[in-house]
Enzyme design. Structure first.
Site, PDB file in Angstrom:
ATOM      1  N   HIS A  14       0.856  -1.191   0.000  1.00  0.00           N
ATOM      2  CA  HIS A  14       0.000   0.000   0.000  1.00  0.00           C
ATOM      3  C   HIS A  14       0.891   1.240   0.000  1.00  0.00           C
ATOM      4  O   HIS A  14       1.688   1.442   0.918  1.00  0.00           O
ATOM      5  CB  HIS A  14      -0.934  -0.002   1.209  1.00  0.00           C
ATOM      6  CG  HIS A  14      -2.087  -0.943   1.036  1.00  0.00           C
ATOM      7  ND1 HIS A  14      -2.683  -1.597   2.080  1.00  0.00           N
ATOM      8  CD2 HIS A  14      -2.752  -1.326  -0.095  1.00  0.00           C
ATOM      9  CE1 HIS A  14      -3.677  -2.353   1.604  1.00  0.00           C
ATOM     10  NE2 HIS A  14      -3.737  -2.208   0.292  1.00  0.00           N
ATOM     11  N   ALA A  15       0.719   2.057  -1.022  1.00  0.00           N
ATOM     12  CA  ALA A  15       1.689   3.107  -1.328  1.00  0.00           C
ATOM     13  C   ALA A  15       1.916   4.091  -0.184  1.00  0.00           C
ATOM     14  O   ALA A  15       3.035   4.483   0.100  1.00  0.00           O
ATOM     15  CB  ALA A  15       1.225   3.849  -2.579  1.00  0.00           C
ATOM     16  N   ARG A  16       0.843   4.495   0.471  1.00  0.00           N
ATOM     17  CA  ARG A  16       0.942   5.595   1.439  1.00  0.00           C
ATOM     18  C   ARG A  16       1.506   5.168   2.785  1.00  0.00           C
ATOM     19  O   ARG A  16       1.735   6.008   3.656  1.00  0.00           O
ATOM     20  CB  ARG A  16      -0.440   6.193   1.645  1.00  0.00           C
ATOM     21  CG  ARG A  16      -1.432   5.209   2.251  1.00  0.00           C
ATOM     22  CD  ARG A  16      -2.841   5.737   2.147  1.00  0.00           C
ATOM     23  NE  ARG A  16      -3.813   4.732   2.555  1.00  0.00           N
ATOM     24  CZ  ARG A  16      -5.121   4.857   2.365  1.00  0.00           C
ATOM     25  NH1 ARG A  16      -5.594   5.929   1.770  1.00  0.00           N
ATOM     26  NH2 ARG A  16      -5.943   3.925   2.757  1.00  0.00           N
ATOM     27  N   GLU A  17       1.708   3.877   2.981  1.00  0.00           N
ATOM     28  CA  GLU A  17       2.134   3.385   4.290  1.00  0.00           C
ATOM     29  C   GLU A  17       3.655   3.449   4.381  1.00  0.00           C
ATOM     30  O   GLU A  17       4.352   2.444   4.424  1.00  0.00           O
ATOM     31  CB  GLU A  17       1.572   1.969   4.498  1.00  0.00           C
ATOM     32  CG  GLU A  17       0.039   1.977   4.476  1.00  0.00           C
ATOM     33  CD  GLU A  17      -0.609   0.604   4.324  1.00  0.00           C
ATOM     34  OE1 GLU A  17       0.109  -0.408   4.352  1.00  0.00           O
ATOM     35  OE2 GLU A  17      -1.845   0.562   4.175  1.00  0.00           O
ATOM     36  N   ARG A  46      -3.182   4.865  -2.254  1.00  0.00           N
ATOM     37  CA  ARG A  46      -3.107   3.515  -1.674  1.00  0.00           C
ATOM     38  C   ARG A  46      -2.747   2.435  -2.702  1.00  0.00           C
ATOM     39  O   ARG A  46      -1.993   1.504  -2.422  1.00  0.00           O
ATOM     40  CB  ARG A  46      -4.484   3.196  -1.066  1.00  0.00           C
ATOM     41  CG  ARG A  46      -4.720   1.750  -0.646  1.00  0.00           C
ATOM     42  CD  ARG A  46      -6.157   1.629  -0.123  1.00  0.00           C
ATOM     43  NE  ARG A  46      -6.579   0.268   0.112  1.00  0.00           N
ATOM     44  CZ  ARG A  46      -6.522  -0.350   1.292  1.00  0.00           C
ATOM     45  NH1 ARG A  46      -6.006   0.268   2.339  1.00  0.00           N
ATOM     46  NH2 ARG A  46      -6.973  -1.571   1.434  1.00  0.00           N
ATOM     47  N   ASN A  62      -3.940  -5.404  -2.122  1.00  0.00           N
ATOM     48  CA  ASN A  62      -4.300  -6.342  -1.058  1.00  0.00           C
ATOM     49  C   ASN A  62      -5.767  -6.775  -1.147  1.00  0.00           C
ATOM     50  O   ASN A  62      -6.383  -7.158  -0.152  1.00  0.00           O
ATOM     51  CB  ASN A  62      -3.991  -5.757   0.325  1.00  0.00           C
ATOM     52  CG  ASN A  62      -3.716  -6.860   1.352  1.00  0.00           C
ATOM     53  OD1 ASN A  62      -3.340  -7.976   0.988  1.00  0.00           O
ATOM     54  ND2 ASN A  62      -3.937  -6.566   2.620  1.00  0.00           N
ATOM     55  N   ARG A  63      -6.319  -6.705  -2.363  1.00  0.00           N
ATOM     56  CA  ARG A  63      -7.635  -7.289  -2.650  1.00  0.00           C
ATOM     57  C   ARG A  63      -7.582  -8.118  -3.934  1.00  0.00           C
ATOM     58  O   ARG A  63      -8.585  -8.626  -4.375  1.00  0.00           O
ATOM     59  CB  ARG A  63      -8.698  -6.187  -2.829  1.00  0.00           C
ATOM     60  CG  ARG A  63      -8.975  -5.348  -1.609  1.00  0.00           C
ATOM     61  CD  ARG A  63      -9.660  -6.136  -0.497  1.00  0.00           C
ATOM     62  NE  ARG A  63      -9.992  -5.261   0.628  1.00  0.00           N
ATOM     63  CZ  ARG A  63      -9.133  -4.933   1.590  1.00  0.00           C
ATOM     64  NH1 ARG A  63      -7.901  -5.422   1.578  1.00  0.00           N
ATOM     65  NH2 ARG A  63      -9.500  -4.126   2.569  1.00  0.00           N
ATOM     66  N   HIS A  85       2.300  -3.648   6.820  1.00  0.00           N
ATOM     67  CA  HIS A  85       1.410  -2.526   6.494  1.00  0.00           C
ATOM     68  C   HIS A  85       1.392  -1.535   7.657  1.00  0.00           C
ATOM     69  O   HIS A  85       2.032  -1.732   8.674  1.00  0.00           O
ATOM     70  CB  HIS A  85      -0.013  -3.048   6.256  1.00  0.00           C
ATOM     71  CG  HIS A  85      -0.178  -3.816   4.977  1.00  0.00           C
ATOM     72  ND1 HIS A  85      -0.877  -3.332   3.905  1.00  0.00           N
ATOM     73  CD2 HIS A  85       0.275  -5.042   4.601  1.00  0.00           C
ATOM     74  CE1 HIS A  85      -0.857  -4.219   2.923  1.00  0.00           C
ATOM     75  NE2 HIS A  85      -0.164  -5.270   3.317  1.00  0.00           N
ATOM     76  N   SER A  86       0.621  -0.463   7.487  1.00  0.00           N
ATOM     77  CA  SER A  86       0.282   0.394   8.611  1.00  0.00           C
ATOM     78  C   SER A  86      -1.128   0.906   8.348  1.00  0.00           C
ATOM     79  O   SER A  86      -1.578   0.896   7.205  1.00  0.00           O
ATOM     80  CB  SER A  86       1.256   1.570   8.736  1.00  0.00           C
ATOM     81  OG  SER A  86       0.978   2.584   7.786  1.00  0.00           O
ATOM     82  N   GLU A 127       0.483  -4.744  11.086  1.00  0.00           N
ATOM     83  CA  GLU A 127       0.107  -3.329  10.965  1.00  0.00           C
ATOM     84  C   GLU A 127       0.943  -2.543  11.965  1.00  0.00           C
ATOM     85  O   GLU A 127       0.837  -2.739  13.169  1.00  0.00           O
ATOM     86  CB  GLU A 127      -1.387  -3.132  11.267  1.00  0.00           C
ATOM     87  CG  GLU A 127      -2.329  -3.851  10.307  1.00  0.00           C
ATOM     88  CD  GLU A 127      -2.517  -3.129   8.980  1.00  0.00           C
ATOM     89  OE1 GLU A 127      -1.914  -2.052   8.781  1.00  0.00           O
ATOM     90  OE2 GLU A 127      -3.269  -3.649   8.139  1.00  0.00           O
TER      91      GLU A 127
HETATM   92 ZN   LIG Z   1      -2.016  -1.544   4.031  1.00  0.00          ZN
END
Ligand SMILES: [Zn+2]
Length: 423
Positions: free
Chosen positions: A180-183, A235, A252-253, A307-308, A382
């Site tokens: 996820h890009a923004r994490e 994201r 992640n889907r 992730h976060s 996370e």
């Molecule tokens: Zn994530």
């Protein structure tokens, strides 16, 4: 107690809607100035209903479970703020603005000059060019490290990884970050782990030698780059689809395990768009192919996807509430991890099955790891925080987050090998 199990539990959750559809259609460079982070008290059932009604118009909200007696965090885009505020006032709800310009986190965004060409650091977040340079340098400077080019993105970037196996171990460990890009804290933490295994090898010899480490710090390089150049809270990846202006798939889907059955969207404009078909995305296919190859002889001991945010170490299943039959064995590993994390800087992380904390979602990597790749220990981690800063974690938390996660990783991989020996 799980947070889904009672209404009296004090919750601190985040609801986040960031207007991706609008920004894709109107402005290329979206400025988050004016987005307000609000804390709202849910003292009565009617307050929960207000949030639930409001969230139908949200593009994104996370996590999705909240109840009377708790609090939620809401991120209101500046142009929606008056409407959101009116809803809360009319509903008789207590709220306060925690951050009037959420997403513009000056602490986080304080960056060093890129032209300085300094050593890699965990005092700052690093752009993709710096991370790639670092990864290549690590491979070039350590004979026990192999550079991996596991795939190519839609924007023709290489997805880089490292194999670190100084002790010729047969216990394989998989760690990836940045799906996820923004994490941003995820690639920062994963590169820190690389650093402990390589430049700090002499202090970590036992753990480094004991495993065959396969590490991909930035699994979604197009998305990561985009968060630096255009949209900090992006994201998905950046692949363009036919017949839509909207860009990107939620990586992640997109995994081929109960794909698109629950908690995912078929709308290309949604932040949780699952893609046109399962494993349609080059980033997912690249990681999938390598993991399947690594585990063809059942030697992949553990898979961690980083992730976060939320502060939790989580086990499958995420697509259903039903518990896996070996949940207790997984919980023992996760418990060892979060204990080690806590012993580092005192930070509490939850551990448990994904659906203990979140509503079911399918097509996720951890479920695929367990259900398809048959990796017994397949987990999502996370990282910090619990929502106050969310994806824009201040830079003074990079190092402590990375340090505590490294301790958690060591505890988890040791526990996995220990439990194997007992069989
Ligand atoms: Zn994530």
């Amino acid at each position: 107690m799980g947070i889904t199990s009672g209404t009296g539990v004090r919750l601190l959750l985040l609801i986040c809607f960031v207007g991706h559809v609008r920004l894709q259609q109107s402005a290329k460079d979206y400025n988050y100035t004016g987005n307000k982070l609000m804390e709202v008290h849910l003292d009565r059932d009617s307050h929960v209903r207000v949030i639930k009604n409001l969230k139908d118009s949200f593009l994104e909200h996370w996590p999705k479970v909240f109840a009377t007696g708790g609090r939620v965090h809401v991120v209101a885009p500046s142009e929606e703020y008056v409407k959101v505020q009116r809803n809360f006032t009319e509903g008789g709800m207590k709220y306060k603005v925690l951050n009037p310009s959420h997403g513009i986190n000056t602490n986080e965004l304080e960056m060093r000059g890129l032209e300085n060409n300094l050593e890699m650091t965990w005092e700052f977040y690093n752009p993709l060019s710096e991370i790639d340079r670092y990864v290549k340098g690590i491979a070039a400077n350590h004979e026990f490290v192999e550079l991996l080019q596991i795939g190519q993105t839609a924007e023709e970037r290489q997805i880089l990884g490292l194999r670190i196996n100084p002790g010729n171990s047969s216990h394989k460990v998989w760690i990836d970050g940045g799906f996820h890009a923004r994490e941003w804290i995820s690639p920062a933490t994963v590169t820190y782990i690389v650093d402990q295994l390589t430049r700090n090898y002499t202090n970590n010899k036992d753990i480094a030698d004991g495993f065959d480490w396969w590490i991909v710090p930035v699994a979604n390089p197009d998305g990561y780059e985009y968060t630096w150049t255009h949209d900090r809270l992006w994201r998905k990846n950046r692949r363009h689809s036919n017949n839509t202006q909207c860009v990107g798939v939620d990586l992640n889907r997109n995994w081929d395990f109960y794909w698109m059955e629950v908690g995912a969207s078929s709308d290309p404009c949604s932040p949780v768009y699952a893609g046109p078909f399962a494993e349609s995305e080059p980033e997912v296919r690249a990681v999938r192919d390598l993991i399947l190859e690594l585990n063809s002889d059942n030697s992949l001991a553990i898979m961690l996807t980083i992730h976060s945010f939320y502060q939790a170490w989580m086990a499958p299943w995420g697509f259903k509430y039903e518990i896996p039959e070996d949940l207790d064995e997984m919980l023992a590993v996760l418990k060892a991890a979060v204990s080690a994390v806590k012993n580092t800087h005192g930070m509490e992380y939850k551990h448990g099955q994904v659906t203990e904390f979140l509503r079911p979602a399918s097509g996720c990597q951890d479920d695929w790891g367990k259900g398809v790749a048959k990796i017994k220990h397949s987990y999502t981690v996370e990282l910090r925080d619990r929502g106050r800063n969310g994806f824009t974690l201040p830079r003074d938390q990079i190092l402590p987050t990375a340090q505590e996660t490294w301790e958690g990783v060591k505890a988890a991989v040791r526990k996995v090998v220990e439990s194997k020996k007992r069989l």
